[in-house]
Design an enzyme around this catalytic site. Structure first.
Site, short mmCIF file in Angstrom:
data_model
loop_
_atom_site.label_atom_id
_atom_site.label_comp_id
_atom_site.label_asym_id
_atom_site.label_seq_id
_atom_site.Cartn_x
_atom_site.Cartn_y
_atom_site.Cartn_z
N ASP A 141 0.83 -1.20 0.00
CA ASP A 141 0.00 0.00 0.00
C ASP A 141 0.87 1.25 0.00
O ASP A 141 0.48 2.29 0.52
CB ASP A 141 -0.91 -0.01 1.24
CG ASP A 141 -2.03 1.02 1.12
OD1 ASP A 141 -2.57 1.42 2.16
OD2 ASP A 141 -2.33 1.44 -0.02
N LYS A 144 3.03 3.53 -5.65
CA LYS A 144 2.47 2.57 -6.61
C LYS A 144 3.54 2.11 -7.60
O LYS A 144 3.50 0.98 -8.06
CB LYS A 144 1.27 3.18 -7.33
CG LYS A 144 0.21 3.74 -6.36
CD LYS A 144 -0.11 2.79 -5.19
CE LYS A 144 -0.75 3.50 -4.03
NZ LYS A 144 -0.78 2.67 -2.80
N ASP A 169 -3.17 -3.04 -2.55
CA ASP A 169 -4.24 -2.03 -2.60
C ASP A 169 -4.08 -1.18 -3.86
O ASP A 169 -3.00 -1.11 -4.45
CB ASP A 169 -4.15 -1.13 -1.35
CG ASP A 169 -5.37 -0.20 -1.23
OD1 ASP A 169 -5.24 0.87 -0.63
OD2 ASP A 169 -6.44 -0.56 -1.76
N ASN A 170 -5.15 -0.54 -4.29
CA ASN A 170 -5.14 0.48 -5.35
C ASN A 170 -4.76 -0.02 -6.73
O ASN A 170 -4.13 0.71 -7.50
CB ASN A 170 -4.17 1.63 -4.97
CG ASN A 170 -4.42 2.15 -3.59
OD1 ASN A 170 -3.56 2.07 -2.71
ND2 ASN A 170 -5.62 2.67 -3.36
N GLU A 199 -11.38 4.17 -1.29
CA GLU A 199 -11.84 4.45 0.08
C GLU A 199 -12.73 5.70 0.13
O GLU A 199 -12.42 6.74 -0.42
CB GLU A 199 -10.63 4.64 1.03
CG GLU A 199 -9.51 5.52 0.54
CD GLU A 199 -8.43 4.73 -0.20
OE1 GLU A 199 -8.75 3.68 -0.78
OE2 GLU A 199 -7.29 5.18 -0.22
#
Ligand SMILES: Nc1ncnc2c1ncn2CCOCCNC(=O)c1cc(-c2ccc(F)cc2)cc(O)c1O
Ligand SMILES: [Mg+2]
Length: 214
Positions: A141, A144, A169-170, A199
């Site tokens: 997380d 990126k 995540d993401n 989120e």
């Protein structure tokens, strides 16, 4: 401004959450981020998926890349069996300071080791510095554009074993196209996508679960 925001977040946690009760800390942060100021925590919707994967893996050794204010750190650590350990890496010293206080408020310090520094500096030192053989579960997380290089680095450092679960995540927003392409096409991983939302918003996002096959 960022520091002020952090103080407001901490005040909300101290006001709304009960010391030593991780669930109340999670709810307090979700409430603050939904009703006061958006923040890049994994959040409640993706957080429930995170919970189910952690419960399924029931890991002894966990690595989290990107602590931020400690929301997902608390989410994961509250589900760990006694004696299990979570190492979380945070690059930003202000975030790390907030996260330490959030983790302390949740009463989970014993299970968590928060390390300040860059993932690429610390991953090669996991064995000699923390006595870690391999990780059972890794939550990605952080930056990126670091997901893929750090995953390859963990492979090269022998930190992944047959069955280690990576949860990222993401993978849609902000997106990690090079990482997705790698884990979905590599013969060393079995990968699946959990569709969700960014989120506290209606934008699409999701988590990618990838099992290392050795
Ligand atoms: N140990 C380490 N080594 C290297 N780097 C490290 C590190 N520790 C921290 N860092 C630095 C990066 O930390 C934060 C990374 N997270 C995000 O950037 C993020 C952004 C959004 C987002 C923002 C704006 C939008 F409009 C839409 C989405 C949502 C998310 O869920 C995110 O997680
Ligand atoms: Mg995130």
């Amino acid at each position: 401004l960022a520091l002020l925001w952090h103080d407001r977040l901490l005040k909300a946690v101290r006001k709304r959450a009960t010391r030593g009760d991780p669930q109340s800390v999670i709810s307090a942060i979700d409430h603050f981020c939904r009703h006061n100021e958006w923040a890049m925590n994994v959040g409640d919707e993706k957080g429930s998926i995170l919970d189910s994967v952690v419960s399924e893996v029931n890991p002894e050794k966990v690595l989290e890349l990107g602590t931020y204010c400690g929301y997902s750190t608390v989410r994961i650590a509250r589900l760990l069996p006694p004696g299990a350990r979570l190492i979380t890496l945070e690059f930003n010293v202000d975030y790390a300071a907030i996260a330490r206080q959030v983790i302390a408020w949740a009463g989970l310090e014993d299970k968590i080791q928060l390390v300040e520094g860059a993932s690429e500096d610390w991953i090669p030192r996991m064995k000699e510095h923390f006595g870690i053989e391999t990780f059972d579960f890794v939550f990605l997380d952080h930056w990126k554009d670091r997901y893929l290089p750090d995953t390859k680095l963990m492979e090269d450092c022998g930190l992944l074993r047959k069955g280690t679960v990576l949860l990222a995540d993401n993978v849609i927003c902000p997106g990690v196209p090079d990482y997705l392409e790698y884990v979905r096409n590599s013969l060393s991983y079995k990968s699946c996508y959990f569709k969700s939302h960014l989120e506290y918003t209606k934008a699409e996002d999701g988590l990618e679960k990838s099992v290392f096959l050795g």
